[in-house]
Design an enzyme around this catalytic site. Structure first.
Site, short mmCIF file in Angstrom:
data_model
loop_
_atom_site.label_atom_id
_atom_site.label_comp_id
_atom_site.label_asym_id
_atom_site.label_seq_id
_atom_site.Cartn_x
_atom_site.Cartn_y
_atom_site.Cartn_z
N GLU A 418 0.87 -1.11 0.02
CA GLU A 418 0.06 -0.06 0.01
C GLU A 418 0.80 1.20 0.10
O GLU A 418 0.37 2.06 -0.56
CB GLU A 418 -0.99 0.09 1.18
N ASP A 495 -5.15 -5.21 -9.01
CA ASP A 495 -4.28 -4.19 -9.45
C ASP A 495 -4.12 -4.47 -11.14
O ASP A 495 -4.15 -3.41 -12.13
CB ASP A 495 -3.05 -3.74 -8.70
#
Length: 635
Positions: A418, A495
């Protein structure tokens, strides 16, 4: 209890009373008294010659003893009874059964079937004429809105100003038709509200009812069709008759697609009842008979399935699109719902509106309510911005799974993943402002980085798309840099999917590939039945498209890798902070990277204000970065 329940209860009580009365008289006629003896005792008394006389009625025997006392008994089938009585000098009197029966009981028995039929007929006639509507299937189910209770007005509707303006004109026409009739204008016959679920179509109808000061009838499209043939058409006729009697008035039909679907497409099992109902509605809305003063307002989220005859001018003169609100509309809607709860000054409707793109009015109302519930559960007296953020994350991602057992290794990997997203988003050109980063698991995600655009984006340029791809790939890149190629996990699958979708859209839809050119590749038609459309691209072109998609994603991957390699110290700092604090706002991340403390008083008070304090120099785009790298290599 309603009238129908009371009527049924009355008839049931009357029937039970008659049965009990019949049993009482029948029991009295059979026994005739309480001095009863057994048949064996009776025969013993006869043989002892203590019985003077008997009166026989059917199987009931009433006797008188020599001393004048009376008794009753019930005789079985005993053929020698008369001979035995005469041999013992007992006087015998035989009485027919009819002569002993009570007069009222005889009348009741003879007339009871007829009285029962008359009562049933009267009951159903009353119901058919509106008593309980047991047989009133053809009556309209349209409900007249009551004046009692709080009214909803246009002040309670926000975020859909264009729709309000169109409907305000209809309300003004109903209030003062002469204003428009002077210019030769006619009142619109119908207005169709079109939009996705939760955008406020029914709320607009309620606001019209509160503003118009005319009778307002509401009904659902599914209320017309029943299992009996002809009921739907009858209800349509009755509904318009109600409207004519109360004109000027408004009739609101919610979910009209339940009755207004295309005719003759073979769907619905060949049921003609719905088509008959639709035909009757078409005639009533614009047939030979005028419906002056009756305005039809309908709502649907499936305009594509409606019959064309229903949509033409003269029936629905206006079609008003009620879309999901933009950022300004979401802010207005949030302010309307925030008035209903207690909140403090940290709650900023604009920030919440930026973080909820695509939300409908109903979803925003649910978000505010969730925040109030969270604050109440924590024992707070007011809702603050932390509660709003928690509610937004809960609605978007699911409930926080704080009980999940994550090892320190997984927690560290998630923090770097992250952190990579957040850091590349700060340095990437055209990326939306960073709002927050968290490693608290929610739903299927172990962490999340949220970026909020300043305004709603209806289109994107090449630079924005390339920046989004680089941010998507940054998590995977961070894992590879820190833990090595063999330690990369499957956590970046979503992603990769997002980056691939953007890259493919750039090549096949937006025409942003120099090799493929501005040519659309894909299905040019939509299939209403949900089937997969046929591929209209040749195999050779498909190979070129795949190569271009891979090229764009690789460029974004390398661009993210250059940023993280260059700012590796900041990546370590950010990841360690996420491990310690679990959640960091965009402002806190900027303070951290600029060397400022995270626990300043102002930051703790307003953690999600997104106020810029430091300037992050944006890197060059992937194309420019690749060109600069090539030039440095050549040197």
């Amino acid at each position: 209890m309603n009238n129908q329940g009371r009527s049924i209860l009355t008839w049931a009580a009357l029937f039970v009373f008659v049965i009990l009365l019949f049993n009482v008289f029948q029991s009295d006629g059979l026994l005739g008294g309480r001095n009863n003896i057994t048949f064996s005792d009776f025969l013993t008394r006869v043989d002892e010659k203590t019985v003077n006389s008997v009166k026989i009625q059917g199987r009931v025997i009433e006797g008188t003893s020599n001393d004048g006392s009376t008794f009753n008994t019930y005789a079985p089938d005993y053929p020698d009874l008369v001979n035995r009585l005469t041999s013992n000098d007992v006087n015998i009197e035989v009485v027919p059964l009819e002569t002993r029966m009570n007069t009222f009981l005889g009348f009741l028995i003879s007339w009871f079937p007829m009285l029962l039929l008359i009562g049933v007929w009267v009951f159903f006639m009353r119901q058919m004429h509106g008593g309980g509507k047991a047989m009133g299937f053809g009556k309209s189910k349209a409900r007249l809105l009551s004046d009692k209770g709080p009214k909803i007005t246009f002040k309670d509707v926000a975020g859909i100003d264009e729709a309000k303006e169109e409907l305000t004109e209809i309300v003004d026409f109903l209030r003062d038709p002469s204003k428009f009739q002077k210019l030769g204008g006619k009142i619109p016959k119908g207005c169709l509200l079109i939009g996705p679920p939760g955008t406020g179509k029914t709320l607009l109808a309620k606001a019209i009812a509160g503003e118009a000061n005319v009778p307002f009838f509401s009904i659902s499209g599914s209320d017309f069709v029943e299992m009996f043939v002809g009921v739907g058409a009858s209800r349509v006729r009755d509904m318009f008759e109600q409207g004519k009697r109360n004109a000027p008035c408004i009739i609101f039909i919610d979910e009209i697609d339940a009755v207004g679907r295309h005719r003759g497409i073979g769907m619905g099992g060949g049921n003609d009842e719905r088509e008959q109902t639709l035909n009757q509605m078409l005639v009533e809305m614009d047939g030979f008979e005028a419906n002056e003063g009756v305005v039809i307002i309908a709502a649907t989220n499936r305009p594509d399935v409606l019959d064309r005859a229903l949509l033409r001018p003269g029936r629905f003169d206006r079609q008003i699109a009620v879309a999901n609100p933009d950022i300004n509309g979401r802010e207005q809607i949030l302010k309307v719902h925030l008035k209903k709860i207690k909140y403090n000054s940290t709650v900023l409707a604009r920030i919440i509106a930026r973080g909820t793109p695509g939300f409908s009015g109903a979803e925003l109302a649910n978000l505010v309510n969730e925040a109030a519930l969270i604050a109440a559960r924590l024992g707070k007296k007011e809702v603050d911005m932390h509660d709003m953020e928690e509610a937004k994350d809960k609605v978007l991602m699911g409930v926080a799974r704080r009980s999940i057992a994550m090892s320190e290794k997984e927690k560290r990997l998630t923090a770097y993943h992250e952190g990579g997203h957040a850091l590349v988003g700060l340095y990437c050109p055209a990326a939306s402002p960073l709002h927050k980063a968290t490693i608290i698991p929610r739903g299927n995600a172990l962490g999340m980085v949220q970026r909020l655009p300043e305004t709603d984006e209806y289109s994107q340029n090449r630079e924005q798309m390339e920046s989004s791809i680089a941010v998507y790939m940054a998590g995977r890149v961070a894992e590879e840099i820190i833990f090595g190629r063999n330690k990369v996990t499957s956590g970046a699958s979503s992603d990769i999917k997002g980056a691939t979708n953007i890259a493919r859209a750039m090549v096949t839809k937006a025409g942003l590939s120099d090799l493929i050119g501005p040519i659309f590749h894909g299905s040019s038609s939509d299939d209403m039945y949900g089937r997969q459309p046929s591929n209209e691209t040749s195999e050779a072109t498909a190979e070129l498209i795949d190569a271009e998609v891979k090229k764009i994603i690789t460029q974004g991957y390398e661009f993210a890798k250059d940023i993280l390699t260059k700012h590796i110290d900041q990546l370590h700092t950010l990841a360690n902070a996420l491990i310690e604090y679990e959640t960091l706002s965009g402002q806190q991340i900027k303070n951290l990277l600029s060397g400022r403390a995270l626990d300043s008083e102002e930051e703790n008070k307003f953690p999600f204000n997104d106020s810029p304090t430091i300037k992050i120099d944006k890197e060059k785009s992937p194309e420019k970065a690749k060109k600069a790298k090539k030039e440095s290599t050549n040197i």
